[in-house]
Design a protein around this motif. Structure first.
Motif, PDB file in Angstrom:
ATOM      1  N   SER A 239     -11.942  11.148  11.069  1.00 22.88           N
ATOM      2  CA  SER A 239     -10.755  11.083  10.351  1.00 22.88           C
ATOM      3  C   SER A 239     -10.362  10.039  10.166  1.00 22.88           C
ATOM      4  N   LEU A 240     -10.130   8.943  10.973  1.00 26.38           N
ATOM      5  CA  LEU A 240      -9.954   7.264  10.814  1.00 26.38           C
ATOM      6  C   LEU A 240     -10.589   6.923   9.349  1.00 26.38           C
ATOM      7  N   LEU A 241     -11.942   7.442   9.622  1.00 28.47           N
ATOM      8  CA  LEU A 241     -13.168   6.793   8.418  1.00 28.47           C
ATOM      9  C   LEU A 241     -12.414   7.864   6.873  1.00 28.47           C
ATOM     10  N   TYR A 242     -12.212   9.158   6.987  1.00 25.97           N
ATOM     11  CA  TYR A 242     -11.501   9.530   5.748  1.00 25.97           C
ATOM     12  C   TYR A 242     -10.136   8.619   5.326  1.00 25.97           C
ATOM     13  N   VAL A 243      -9.554   8.420   6.565  1.00 26.56           N
ATOM     14  CA  VAL A 243      -8.135   7.856   5.601  1.00 26.56           C
ATOM     15  C   VAL A 243      -8.454   6.503   5.599  1.00 26.56           C
ATOM     16  N   SER A 244      -9.202   5.608   6.013  1.00 28.98           N
ATOM     17  CA  SER A 244      -9.596   4.767   5.438  1.00 28.98           C
ATOM     18  C   SER A 244     -10.033   4.190   4.039  1.00 28.98           C
ATOM     19  N   VAL A 245     -10.708   5.139   3.505  1.00 28.10           N
ATOM     20  CA  VAL A 245     -10.631   5.704   2.116  1.00 28.10           C
ATOM     21  C   VAL A 245      -9.486   5.245   1.456  1.00 28.10           C
ATOM     22  N   PHE A 246      -8.339   5.769   1.541  1.00 25.14           N
ATOM     23  CA  PHE A 246      -7.851   5.861   0.689  1.00 25.14           C
ATOM     24  C   PHE A 246      -7.518   4.613   0.634  1.00 25.14           C
ATOM     25  N   LEU A 247      -6.989   4.254   1.654  1.00 22.30           N
ATOM     26  CA  LEU A 247      -6.162   2.382   1.446  1.00 22.30           C
ATOM     27  C   LEU A 247      -7.391   1.286   0.936  1.00 22.30           C
ATOM     28  N   TYR A 248      -8.161   1.508   0.941  1.00 28.79           N
ATOM     29  CA  TYR A 248      -9.158   1.259   0.453  1.00 28.79           C
ATOM     30  C   TYR A 248      -9.326   0.896  -1.407  1.00 28.79           C
ATOM     31  N   VAL A 249      -9.409   2.729  -2.039  1.00 26.62           N
ATOM     32  CA  VAL A 249      -8.632   2.831  -3.575  1.00 26.62           C
ATOM     33  C   VAL A 249      -7.427   2.561  -3.820  1.00 26.62           C
ATOM     34  N   PHE A 250      -6.747   2.216  -2.383  1.00 24.47           N
ATOM     35  CA  PHE A 250      -5.578   1.843  -3.449  1.00 24.47           C
ATOM     36  C   PHE A 250      -4.880   0.212  -3.090  1.00 24.47           C
ATOM     37  N   SER A 251      -4.475   0.093  -4.655  1.00 22.59           N
ATOM     38  CA  SER A 251      -4.415  -1.458  -5.352  1.00 22.59           C
ATOM     39  C   SER A 251      -2.964  -1.326  -5.818  1.00 22.59           C
ATOM     40  N   GLY A 252      -1.512  -1.049  -5.812  1.00 26.47           N
ATOM     41  CA  GLY A 252      -1.281  -0.358  -6.711  1.00 26.47           C
ATOM     42  C   GLY A 252      -0.257  -1.411  -6.050  1.00 26.47           C
ATOM     43  N   VAL A 253      -0.561  -2.423  -5.472  1.00 28.99           N
ATOM     44  CA  VAL A 253       1.194  -3.240  -5.178  1.00 28.99           C
ATOM     45  C   VAL A 253       1.155  -4.680  -5.839  1.00 28.99           C
ATOM     46  N   ARG A 254       2.248  -5.005  -6.215  1.00 27.36           N
ATOM     47  CA  ARG A 254       2.028  -6.740  -7.225  1.00 27.36           C
ATOM     48  C   ARG A 254       1.246  -7.735  -5.949  1.00 27.36           C
ATOM     49  N   GLU A 255       0.736  -8.527  -6.389  1.00 29.88           N
ATOM     50  CA  GLU A 255       0.292 -10.254  -5.803  1.00 29.88           C
ATOM     51  C   GLU A 255       1.788 -10.813  -5.019  1.00 29.88           C
ATOM     52  N   ASP A 256       2.064 -10.854  -5.963  1.00 33.82           N
ATOM     53  CA  ASP A 256       3.561 -11.381  -4.798  1.00 33.82           C
ATOM     54  C   ASP A 256       4.511 -11.020  -4.033  1.00 33.82           C
TER      55      ASP A 256
ATOM     56  N   VAL B 121      -6.288 -12.793  -5.968  1.00 36.72           N
ATOM     57  CA  VAL B 121      -6.350 -12.078  -7.314  1.00 36.72           C
ATOM     58  C   VAL B 121      -6.629 -10.775  -6.864  1.00 36.72           C
ATOM     59  N   LEU B 122      -5.904  -9.395  -7.376  1.00 37.40           N
ATOM     60  CA  LEU B 122      -4.992  -8.424  -6.314  1.00 37.40           C
ATOM     61  C   LEU B 122      -6.413  -7.384  -7.506  1.00 37.40           C
ATOM     62  N   LEU B 123      -7.526  -7.207  -7.654  1.00 31.05           N
ATOM     63  CA  LEU B 123      -8.353  -6.146  -7.908  1.00 31.05           C
ATOM     64  C   LEU B 123      -7.935  -4.477  -7.981  1.00 31.05           C
ATOM     65  N   GLN B 124      -7.909  -4.575  -9.447  1.00 31.06           N
ATOM     66  CA  GLN B 124      -7.350  -3.205  -9.465  1.00 31.06           C
ATOM     67  C   GLN B 124      -8.603  -1.837  -9.895  1.00 31.06           C
ATOM     68  N   ASN B 125      -8.568  -0.942  -9.109  1.00 31.41           N
ATOM     69  CA  ASN B 125      -9.584   0.244  -9.543  1.00 31.41           C
ATOM     70  C   ASN B 125      -9.526   1.278 -10.762  1.00 31.41           C
ATOM     71  N   HIS B 126     -10.848   1.433 -11.054  1.00 32.59           N
ATOM     72  CA  HIS B 126     -10.324   2.515 -11.856  1.00 32.59           C
ATOM     73  C   HIS B 126      -9.351   3.553 -11.626  1.00 32.59           C
ATOM     74  N   LYS B 127      -8.458   4.740 -12.231  1.00 36.83           N
ATOM     75  CA  LYS B 127      -8.167   5.505 -12.760  1.00 36.83           C
ATOM     76  C   LYS B 127      -8.631   6.237 -11.613  1.00 36.83           C
ATOM     77  N   ALA B 128      -9.948   6.974 -12.511  1.00 36.80           N
ATOM     78  CA  ALA B 128     -11.182   7.774 -12.002  1.00 36.80           C
ATOM     79  C   ALA B 128     -11.583   7.609 -10.954  1.00 36.80           C
ATOM     80  N   LEU B 129     -12.298   6.370 -10.840  1.00 35.72           N
ATOM     81  CA  LEU B 129     -12.402   6.499  -9.909  1.00 35.72           C
ATOM     82  C   LEU B 129     -11.658   6.626  -8.481  1.00 35.72           C
TER      83      LEU B 129
END
Length: 637
Positions: free
Chosen positions: A555-572, A500-508
């Protein structure tokens, strides 16, 4: 006067002596379409058929005997079907639902030469053999006697081979579409995995084979490892992959095996409504209350296990849902069931210990199909019509003069049976080129019990129509029925692990993205400061080279934050999502380890300088601390 011209016959004399007798004969014979009653007093010739069914064994079909007798009574009372003949059987032999026993029974009726044995009748038709296992070897052999074989209970798809089973006909529907029907149910209810328990017999093996091929093509999971032989006692413990959570299980077996599996499943915790069991509608009434050698399962326990399970069967095996439509017998399906139940209560059937047989209607229709086939052959003989059979040896003779060596009459009988078509108790009966009924419609029912009421099959909830392609097949719910009619909360989960692809709230997402961006800006400021003032004494004491590693880790820690909050891909997009998950975990781990390792190394150096008791203090160089940092990172990786 000799040589004189005969006088002209008057119209009155003609009517009295010619037309009136012909009219009387027509009235006595009946009209054919009206189902007239046969007149009394005419001497009728007996026609006999061989009747072999299952009285004992793993599947008992003897409960259909009253239905066969009911059909014979109606046929013999009709003047438009086999006039001047009486159709019947001699004795009923037991096939035991076993191929060898069925062949023994067949030879008991056909091994003697009727011309040498006056008491041995010539059988015009073979009614055999109560189940597919017993039917297959007999159908493979009986055509050498030039007689048609009519089965009311033999659904194995193997029997569709016309080159092998040359004279075989059946009124019950073939199991050819059962596998595709279960696959369509899986699509309809969203099931991606299931298990199937298969009895090692032709009827069941071919169903599992077709189901497995569909599941494989559609990349669904089907556990087919549970194939069982006749040993009902020792197999349950190793039968299913009990460790894997299959929630949908098809019992592609007879009643005895189904009972044993369900009993074992109860103690394994595989219980409704979380688990769905799929059985067959043709199981005998009250089969879950039978004695199959497992005393640990009470009727109450089995009632709980069966309640809510699904039951399927091809349309044509059961009595038609069109309850008030008249059939060729003159009975509606509702009237037939009423008379069949009444006959079961008669003393002569009670003495045989017969119980209600769910698909007795198919045997009733088989008897009618046999009678109509013989009637067609009799009419062809009467009209001297043997078209299509003229090239074969033998004579066109009345039915009572038939013998097993008459190839021409055997051909006439075969073609006469092939052309039978009528409305029966189980629906329209007509034979395709394989001698079977087309059965691409599968009926879906459910076992239901309300409170303490008796457990019974519901009326047909839906029909599964199988088309030529996947997109042509569909599950059609009957009036007032939906998926929620089967399960209140929708179809049960099949036990498969779902991604299941979890979608984060836009505000978050915006909040964390802005915080991470601010952190990156701060690391750039720190980098510029470290480069610009790296030679200053105060900055130099902090080890600028190690500061670069801290800045990199941050820098690596801050970049990983973008990847954690980004979930805008399709489940397929499974591959992309997998790479994304792995990359962000690696970035976070590496960034944290870099920062922690450098700070730890610096702290160790301060400790070493101030707490070293030796007089000659050698301050550890940056390269030595880099070795420590590298070792910590290597352990983390």
């Amino acid at each position: 006067m000799l040589g004189s011209r005969p006088g002209r016959i008057s119209l009155t004399t003609y009517l009295a002596f010619v037309l009136l007798p012909l009219l009387c004969v027509c009235l006595l014979r009946g009209g054919g379409g009206g189902g007239t009653i046969r007149g009394a007093g005419a001497e009728e010739v007996p026609l006999r058929f061989s009747y072999i069914t299952t009285k004992t064994g793993g599947f008992v079909a003897a409960g259909a005997i009253p239905a066969v007798d009911l059909a014979l009574a109606q046929i013999n009372n009709r003047s438009d079907i086999l006039p001047n003949y009486t159709l019947g059987y001699t004795d009923i032999l037991d096939s035991q639902c076993d191929g060898e026993a069925a062949m023994d029974a067949f030879m008991q009726h056909f091994r003697e030469d009727p011309s040498q044995e006056p008491e041995q009748p010539t059988y015009l038709t073979l009614r055999c053999c109560g189940c597919s296992t017993a039917t297959i070897p007999v159908a493979d052999f009986s055509h050498y006697w030039n007689i048609p074989m009519m089965a009311g209970i033999a659904g194995a798809n193997e029997l569709n081979d016309r080159r092998r089973f040359k004279n075989f006909f059946r009124t019950d529907a073939t199991s050819e579409f059962v596998g595709p029907a279960v696959a369509q149910m899986a699509r309809q209810f969203g099931w991606t995995q299931m298990a199937v328990v298969t009895q090692s017999e032709s009827l069941f093996l071919l169903i599992t084979e077709s189901l497995n091929s569909i599941f494989t093509a559609e990349q669904r999971v089907l556990d087919t490892s549970a194939t069982i032989e006749r040993d009902v006692v020792s197999f349950p413990y190793q039968l299913l992959n009990w460790e894997r959570d299959y929630r949908i299980v098809m019992l592609n077996t007879g009643t005895g095996f189904a009972y044993t599996v369900l009993c074992e499943a109860y103690y394994r915790g595989w219980r409704p409504p979380e688990y769905v069991w799929i059985t067959y509608s043709w199981f005998n009434e009250g089969w879950w209350q039978g004695d199959y050698g497992n005393s640990s399962c009470t009727p109450e326990l089995m009632r709980m296990m069966v309640n809510g399970s699904l039951a399927i069967t091809p349309e044509g095996n059961l009595v038609s849902d069109e309850r008030d439509v008249k059939t060729i017998s003159g009975l509606t399906p509702a009237e037939y069931e009423e008379q069949y139940d009444r006959l079961l209560g008669l003393e002569k059937y009670q003495a045989l210990n017969l119980t209600k047989f769910i698909i007795a209607g198919s045997e009733f229709d088989a008897t009618w199909a046999m009678a109509l086939g013989l009637h067609n052959a009799s009419e062809r003989v009467r009209m001297n019509h043997s078209s299509g059979c003229d090239h074969l040896p033998g004579a066109l003779v009345p039915l009572e003069q038939f013998d097993y060596l008459n190839d021409r009459m055997g051909c006439v009988l075969h073609s006469s049976f092939q052309n039978v078509e009528f409305r029966g108790i189980t629906g329209m009966v007509r034979f395709n080129s394989n001698g079977s009924r087309d059965a691409n419609i599968i009926r879906l029912q459910q076992y239901r019990a309300s409170g303490d009421s008796a457990l019974a099959l519901s009326q047909t909830v839906a029909t599964v129509v199988i088309g030529l392609g996947t997109n042509d097949s569909q599950v059609i719910f009957n009036d007032n029925f939906t998926t929620e009619s089967l399960w209140k909360d929708g179809p049960p989960h099949d036990g498969a692990t779902k991604s299941v692809l979890l979608q984060n709230h836009k505000a978050l997402v915006m909040f964390y993205s802005m915080a991470a961006a601010s952190g990156l800006v701060y690391t750039v400021v720190c980098l510029v400061f470290n480069v610009a003032f790296g030679r200053k004494k105060v900055v130099k004491l902090s080890s600028p080279n190690l500061n670069y590693l801290i800045i990199l880790g941050s820098s690596l820690l801050y970049v990983s934050v973008f990847l954690y909050v980004f979930s805008g891909v399709r489940e397929d997009q499974v591959l992309f999502q997998t790479l994304l998950c792995n990359i962000r975990q690696c970035l976070f781990s590496l960034g944290y380890t870099l920062c922690f390792a450098v700070i730890l190394a610096k702290a160790w150096r301060v400790y070493y300088i101030f707490f070293n008791p030796t007089s000659k203090k050698k301050i550890p160089k940056d390269w030595f601390l880099l070795v420590i940092v590298s070792a910590i990172i290597a352990m983390d990786l």
